[in-house]
Scaffold this motif. Structure first.
Motif, PDB file in Angstrom:
ATOM      1  N   ARG A   9       0.794  -1.226   0.000  1.00 18.36           N
ATOM      2  CA  ARG A   9       0.000   0.000   0.000  1.00 18.36           C
ATOM      3  C   ARG A   9       0.828   1.278   0.000  1.00 18.36           C
ATOM      4  O   ARG A   9       0.391   2.287  -0.546  1.00 18.36           O
ATOM      5  N   ALA A  10       2.016   1.269   0.561  1.00 17.15           N
ATOM      6  CA  ALA A  10       2.849   2.472   0.516  1.00 17.15           C
ATOM      7  C   ALA A  10       3.177   2.828  -0.939  1.00 17.15           C
ATOM      8  O   ALA A  10       3.089   3.998  -1.324  1.00 17.15           O
ATOM      9  N   CYS A  11       3.503   1.841  -1.726  1.00 16.31           N
ATOM     10  CA  CYS A  11       3.776   2.075  -3.148  1.00 16.31           C
ATOM     11  C   CYS A  11       2.481   2.315  -3.920  1.00 16.31           C
ATOM     12  O   CYS A  11       2.439   3.153  -4.825  1.00 16.31           O
ATOM     13  N   ALA A  12       1.443   1.572  -3.580  1.00 18.38           N
ATOM     14  CA  ALA A  12       0.160   1.716  -4.279  1.00 18.38           C
ATOM     15  C   ALA A  12      -0.408   3.115  -4.102  1.00 18.38           C
ATOM     16  O   ALA A  12      -1.022   3.661  -5.022  1.00 18.38           O
ATOM     17  N   ARG A  13      -0.184   3.719  -2.942  1.00 19.36           N
ATOM     18  CA  ARG A  13      -0.694   5.071  -2.707  1.00 19.36           C
ATOM     19  C   ARG A  13      -0.096   6.062  -3.695  1.00 19.36           C
ATOM     20  O   ARG A  13      -0.746   7.041  -4.069  1.00 19.36           O
ATOM     21  N   ILE A  14       1.128   5.817  -4.149  1.00 20.47           N
ATOM     22  CA  ILE A  14       1.763   6.687  -5.144  1.00 20.47           C
ATOM     23  C   ILE A  14       0.992   6.614  -6.464  1.00 20.47           C
ATOM     24  O   ILE A  14       0.769   7.633  -7.120  1.00 20.47           O
ATOM     25  N   ILE A  15       0.583   5.413  -6.828  1.00 16.83           N
ATOM     26  CA  ILE A  15      -0.174   5.215  -8.074  1.00 16.83           C
ATOM     27  C   ILE A  15      -1.536   5.895  -7.989  1.00 16.83           C
ATOM     28  O   ILE A  15      -2.048   6.391  -8.978  1.00 16.83           O
ATOM     29  N   PHE A  16      -2.106   5.932  -6.797  1.00 19.78           N
ATOM     30  CA  PHE A  16      -3.449   6.467  -6.614  1.00 19.78           C
ATOM     31  C   PHE A  16      -3.435   7.951  -6.267  1.00 19.78           C
ATOM     32  O   PHE A  16      -4.291   8.440  -5.534  1.00 19.78           O
ATOM     33  N   GLN A  17      -2.469   8.691  -6.813  1.00 17.73           N
ATOM     34  CA  GLN A  17      -2.370  10.132  -6.615  1.00 17.73           C
ATOM     35  C   GLN A  17      -2.039  10.825  -7.931  1.00 17.73           C
ATOM     36  O   GLN A  17      -1.399  10.238  -8.806  1.00 17.73           O
ATOM     37  N   GLY A  18      -2.427  12.060  -8.040  1.00 14.06           N
ATOM     38  CA  GLY A  18      -2.002  12.944  -9.124  1.00 14.06           C
ATOM     39  C   GLY A  18      -2.141  12.400 -10.518  1.00 14.06           C
ATOM     40  O   GLY A  18      -3.139  11.780 -10.878  1.00 14.06           O
ATOM     41  N   ASP A  19      -1.099  12.642 -11.323  1.00 10.30           N
ATOM     42  CA  ASP A  19      -1.125  12.286 -12.741  1.00 10.30           C
ATOM     43  C   ASP A  19      -1.261  10.784 -12.980  1.00 10.30           C
ATOM     44  O   ASP A  19      -1.951  10.364 -13.909  1.00 10.30           O
ATOM     45  N   LEU A  20      -0.615   9.970 -12.138  1.00 12.29           N
ATOM     46  CA  LEU A  20      -0.727   8.516 -12.311  1.00 12.29           C
ATOM     47  C   LEU A  20      -2.163   8.047 -12.080  1.00 12.29           C
ATOM     48  O   LEU A  20      -2.673   7.193 -12.810  1.00 12.29           O
ATOM     49  N   PHE A  21      -2.814   8.617 -11.078  1.00 12.37           N
ATOM     50  CA  PHE A  21      -4.203   8.254 -10.801  1.00 12.37           C
ATOM     51  C   PHE A  21      -5.099   8.670 -11.964  1.00 12.37           C
ATOM     52  O   PHE A  21      -5.981   7.918 -12.383  1.00 12.37           O
ATOM     53  N   ASP A  22      -4.872   9.874 -12.496  1.00 10.65           N
ATOM     54  CA  ASP A  22      -5.664  10.341 -13.640  1.00 10.65           C
ATOM     55  C   ASP A  22      -5.476   9.427 -14.847  1.00 10.65           C
ATOM     56  O   ASP A  22      -6.438   9.078 -15.529  1.00 10.65           O
ATOM     57  N   LYS A  23      -4.239   9.030 -15.094  1.00 10.95           N
ATOM     58  CA  LYS A  23      -3.948   8.131 -16.213  1.00 10.95           C
ATOM     59  C   LYS A  23      -4.608   6.766 -16.004  1.00 10.95           C
ATOM     60  O   LYS A  23      -5.188   6.195 -16.931  1.00 10.95           O
ATOM     61  N   LEU A  24      -4.537   6.253 -14.788  1.00 10.82           N
ATOM     62  CA  LEU A  24      -5.173   4.977 -14.458  1.00 10.82           C
ATOM     63  C   LEU A  24      -6.694   5.063 -14.640  1.00 10.82           C
ATOM     64  O   LEU A  24      -7.313   4.151 -15.191  1.00 10.82           O
ATOM     65  N   THR A  25      -7.276   6.163 -14.213  1.00 16.84           N
ATOM     66  CA  THR A  25      -8.721   6.357 -14.357  1.00 16.84           C
ATOM     67  C   THR A  25      -9.117   6.392 -15.827  1.00 16.84           C
ATOM     68  O   THR A  25     -10.100   5.750 -16.228  1.00 16.84           O
ATOM     69  N   ARG A  26      -8.356   7.123 -16.639  1.00 19.36           N
ATOM     70  CA  ARG A  26      -8.658   7.178 -18.080  1.00 19.36           C
ATOM     71  C   ARG A  26      -8.540   5.802 -18.725  1.00 19.36           C
ATOM     72  O   ARG A  26      -9.367   5.412 -19.554  1.00 19.36           O
ATOM     73  N   LYS A  27      -7.512   5.041 -18.347  1.00 22.04           N
ATOM     74  CA  LYS A  27      -7.315   3.703 -18.913  1.00 22.04           C
ATOM     75  C   LYS A  27      -8.462   2.768 -18.532  1.00 22.04           C
ATOM     76  O   LYS A  27      -9.012   2.056 -19.380  1.00 22.04           O
ATOM     77  N   LEU A  28      -8.835   2.783 -17.242  1.00 16.20           N
ATOM     78  CA  LEU A  28      -9.944   1.936 -16.807  1.00 16.20           C
ATOM     79  C   LEU A  28     -11.247   2.362 -17.477  1.00 16.20           C
ATOM     80  O   LEU A  28     -12.034   1.514 -17.910  1.00 16.20           O
ATOM     81  N   ALA A  29     -11.481   3.663 -17.601  1.00 17.28           N
ATOM     82  CA  ALA A  29     -12.692   4.152 -18.272  1.00 17.28           C
ATOM     83  C   ALA A  29     -12.733   3.670 -19.721  1.00 17.28           C
ATOM     84  O   ALA A  29     -13.787   3.246 -20.207  1.00 17.28           O
ATOM     85  N   ALA A  30     -11.602   3.719 -20.402  1.00 21.35           N
ATOM     86  CA  ALA A  30     -11.550   3.249 -21.794  1.00 21.35           C
ATOM     87  C   ALA A  30     -11.862   1.756 -21.875  1.00 21.35           C
ATOM     88  O   ALA A  30     -12.572   1.308 -22.783  1.00 21.35           O
ATOM     89  N   MET A  31     -11.345   0.984 -20.918  1.00 21.42           N
ATOM     90  CA  MET A  31     -11.610  -0.455 -20.908  1.00 21.42           C
ATOM     91  C   MET A  31     -13.086  -0.735 -20.638  1.00 21.42           C
ATOM     92  O   MET A  31     -13.680  -1.616 -21.270  1.00 21.42           O
ATOM     93  N   ILE A  32     -13.671   0.012 -19.712  1.00 23.48           N
ATOM     94  CA  ILE A  32     -15.095  -0.154 -19.406  1.00 23.48           C
ATOM     95  C   ILE A  32     -15.933   0.245 -20.613  1.00 23.48           C
ATOM     96  O   ILE A  32     -16.882  -0.446 -20.992  1.00 23.48           O
ATOM     97  N   GLU A  33     -15.577   1.370 -21.224  1.00 18.15           N
ATOM     98  CA  GLU A  33     -16.324   1.853 -22.386  1.00 18.15           C
ATOM     99  C   GLU A  33     -16.273   0.846 -23.535  1.00 18.15           C
ATOM    100  O   GLU A  33     -17.275   0.614 -24.210  1.00 18.15           O
ATOM    101  N   GLN A  34     -15.132   0.232 -23.725  1.00 16.47           N
ATOM    102  CA  GLN A  34     -14.969  -0.747 -24.798  1.00 16.47           C
ATOM    103  C   GLN A  34     -15.915  -1.931 -24.609  1.00 16.47           C
ATOM    104  O   GLN A  34     -16.405  -2.500 -25.579  1.00 16.47           O
ATOM    105  N   ARG A  35     -16.188  -2.274 -23.363  1.00 20.81           N
ATOM    106  CA  ARG A  35     -17.068  -3.412 -23.078  1.00 20.81           C
ATOM    107  C   ARG A  35     -18.539  -3.011 -22.995  1.00 20.81           C
ATOM    108  O   ARG A  35     -19.413  -3.847 -22.852  1.00 20.81           O
TER     109      ARG A  35
END
Length: 86
Positions: A9-35
């Motif tokens: 979780r210490a490392c995961a929290r880095i992913i779930f912040q700022g630009d990385l979180f925004d990028k992850l959200t866009r990627k997941l949204a694209a995957m959901i939209e595709q389905r």
């Protein structure tokens, strides 16, 4: 994956912040939209963004300790919520 995030979780929290979180959200949204079976592009994109933001926001809150829940129960809750909204 969530169990791994919890252990790391210490490392995961880095992913779930700022630009990385925004990028992850866009990627997941694209995957959901595709389905998505929604024929209209705008509603499909809106629902995909909403679902992605909701899922990742809940995971971020869980990793931050805002609520406590076993991994299996969290997965069940999150997948149940998505299925109800779809």
């Amino acid at each position: 994956v969530l169990a791994h995030f919890w252990v790391q979780r210490a490392c995961a929290r880095i992913i779930f912040q700022g630009d990385l979180f925004d990028k992850l959200t866009r990627k997941l949204a694209a995957m959901i939209e595709q389905r998505s079976e929604d024929a209209a592009a705008a509603p499909a994109r809106l629902h995909a963004i909403s679902n992605a933001s909701s899922l990742l926001g809940a995971i971020r809150a869980w990793l931050a300790g805002e609520f406590s829940m076993p991994v299996d129960e969290l997965v069940e809750q999150l997948t149940g919520d998505v299925m109800q909204r779809s």
